[in-house]
Write an enzyme that holds these catalytic residues in place. Structure first.
Site, PDB file in Angstrom:
ATOM      1  N   ARG A  38      46.256  40.657  54.910  1.00 42.47           N
ATOM      2  CA  ARG A  38      46.949  39.722  56.039  1.00 42.47           C
ATOM      3  C   ARG A  38      47.903  40.298  57.057  1.00 42.47           C
ATOM      4  NH1 ARG A  38      45.529  35.763  52.050  1.00 42.47           N
ATOM      5  NH2 ARG A  38      47.440  36.483  51.160  1.00 42.47           N
TER       6      ARG A  38
ATOM      7  N   ARG B 264      36.055  47.280  41.473  1.00 41.95           N
ATOM      8  CA  ARG B 264      35.093  47.963  40.447  1.00 41.95           C
ATOM      9  C   ARG B 264      33.701  47.333  40.567  1.00 41.95           C
ATOM     10  NH1 ARG B 264      38.268  46.904  34.678  1.00 41.95           N
ATOM     11  NH2 ARG B 264      38.857  45.062  36.152  1.00 41.95           N
TER      12      ARG B 264
ATOM     13  N   TYR C 173      34.583  51.727  44.232  1.00 41.21           N
ATOM     14  CA  TYR C 173      35.632  52.756  44.638  1.00 41.21           C
ATOM     15  C   TYR C 173      34.900  54.278  44.802  1.00 41.21           C
ATOM     16  CZ  TYR C 173      38.770  49.946  41.911  1.00 41.21           C
ATOM     17  OH  TYR C 173      39.566  48.664  41.344  1.00 41.21           O
TER      18      TYR C 173
ATOM     19  N   HIS D  60      46.439  53.305  39.174  1.00 40.01           N
ATOM     20  CA  HIS D  60      47.035  53.802  40.251  1.00 40.01           C
ATOM     21  C   HIS D  60      46.926  55.478  40.178  1.00 40.01           C
ATOM     22  CE1 HIS D  60      50.373  50.564  40.965  1.00 40.01           C
ATOM     23  NE2 HIS D  60      49.145  50.049  41.219  1.00 40.01           N
TER      24      HIS D  60
ATOM     25  N   LYS E 228      53.759  50.242  43.775  1.00 47.82           N
ATOM     26  CA  LYS E 228      54.727  50.634  42.798  1.00 47.82           C
ATOM     27  C   LYS E 228      54.159  49.993  41.426  1.00 47.82           C
ATOM     28  CE  LYS E 228      56.163  46.561  43.050  1.00 47.82           C
ATOM     29  NZ  LYS E 228      55.701  45.502  42.061  1.00 47.82           N
TER      30      LYS E 228
ATOM     31  N   ASP F 131      56.922  46.221  36.649  1.00 48.36           N
ATOM     32  CA  ASP F 131      56.544  45.113  37.780  1.00 48.36           C
ATOM     33  C   ASP F 131      57.542  45.144  38.707  1.00 48.36           C
ATOM     34  OD1 ASP F 131      53.972  43.722  38.474  1.00 48.36           O
ATOM     35  OD2 ASP F 131      55.660  42.254  38.564  1.00 48.36           O
TER      36      ASP F 131
END
Length: 327
Positions: free
Chosen positions: A24, A40, A60, A81, A99, A179
């Site tokens: 967005r 996936r 992917y 990641h 991150k 997180d």
């Protein structure tokens, strides 16, 4: 007159909430557009692509095999990641990764070495760094407005709606520190670097609430003359306030993190002479800005960006690991 460069083609990996926010934000970016969605499950990727107007969708592997993708945004769970970033770099794509870049420092170091070897941008997506206010913050600290830094207090935390899912799952490297706690830690690393403090940061104390994962955590970090107190949580709301104190004054920032749609814009500067000044900048879309920074680095042949250089990404990873280990 030189013709403007064609806008870079982004592929987004993952079909969750943060990826939707990035998508967005992309229309506000100057240098890139959404082109492809990967997940996936190819059907899930197609549904997400249709919802957001992306012409291409697939797994992917299918998306990385395409030659019409210039850059990849990774909005997947933490444990994916590193492997996805390695695959994207091998496929010749610039990488903007949510991150933490790696779950462990060794993963982070290996990714940085890989990007350096292939000559492609690798950017850790600390969106709060990519805006006018953090640029002003760097200027104030580097210019000595606060004097020699002494203290930093900062936190970020929220109460998750449910105890299900990735946040509370050790298998996906859940927990508050990776997180959300990565934000305060990265700020400590950045502030120290902007002040010219070359000392390695050290976690000298830590405590918290730990179940299957770390749910709440606090730490004291020292970096040369600077003592930083940081806190994070996924089971309790915490203030988003930051205070940076030095020998010449202090800067209070009500919310240095901003949000996914609007960057931070204001702070209160209190000098030792008793004067008080509001420092303010305009706001932008921070996710669009980090996307543009990645593409500009790609076009310039740079591997990293000034807003979140690799040295700070690696130092942040080491501190996060030390904080988790201290609990």
């Amino acid at each position: 007159m030189t013709a403007p460069a064609a806008r870079a083609r982004w592929a987004v990996f993952g079909a969750g909430a943060i990826t939707a926010d990035f998508v967005r934000a992309l229309p506000a970016a100057e240098h890139g557009v959404l082109h492809a969605v990967a997940a996936r499950d190819a059907d899930r990727a197609r549904a997400f692509a249709d919802a957001h107007g992306a012409p291409v969708a697939g797994t992917y592997e299918q998306i990385l095999a395409r030659d019409d993708v210039d850059a990849v945004y990774l909005g997947t769970v933490h444990t994916t990641h590193a492997p996805l970033a390695h695959a994207a770099l091998d496929a010749g794509k610039a990488v903007l990764c949510e991150k933490p870049l790696g779950v462990a420092p060794a993963e982070t170091d290996e990714l940085v070495a890989h990007a350096d070897r292939v000559g492609l941008p690798l950017v850790e997506a600390f969106k709060y760094r990519f805006a006018p206010f953090p640029a002003l913050l760097r200027q104030l600290i580097a210019g000595g407005t606060l004097g020699e830094l002494r203290e930093l207090e900062t936190s970020i935390g929220f109460a998750a709606d449910t105890r299900e899912g990735r946040l509370f799952d050790p298998a996906t490297a859940g927990g508050a520190i990776l997180d959300a706690g990565c934000y305060p830690v990265s700020l400590v690393v950045g502030v120290a670097a902007w002040a010219g403090i070359a000392t390695e940061p050290v976690v000298v104390a830590a405590d918290g609430v730990v179940g299957a994962v770390d749910e709440q955590a606090r730490a004291t970090i020292t970096v040369g003359p600077l003592t930083a107190r940081v806190a994070t949580a996924i089971t309790a709301p915490l203030p988003r306030r930051t205070v940076i104190r030095g020998t010449a004054g202090e800067l209070e920032i009500p919310n240095v993190w901003g949000s996914r749609v609007e960057s931070a814009d204001a702070g209160i500067l209190r000098r030792r002479d008793g004067s008080v000044e509001e420092v303010r900048t305009g706001t932008i879309s921070p996710m669009a800005a980090e996307a543009d920074a990645t593409i500009l680095a790609l076009r310039a042949g740079r591997r990293e960006v000034a807003e979140m250089p690799w040295a700070q990404t690696r130092a942040t990873a080491r501190l996060l690991a030390a904080w988790r280990a201290a609990l």
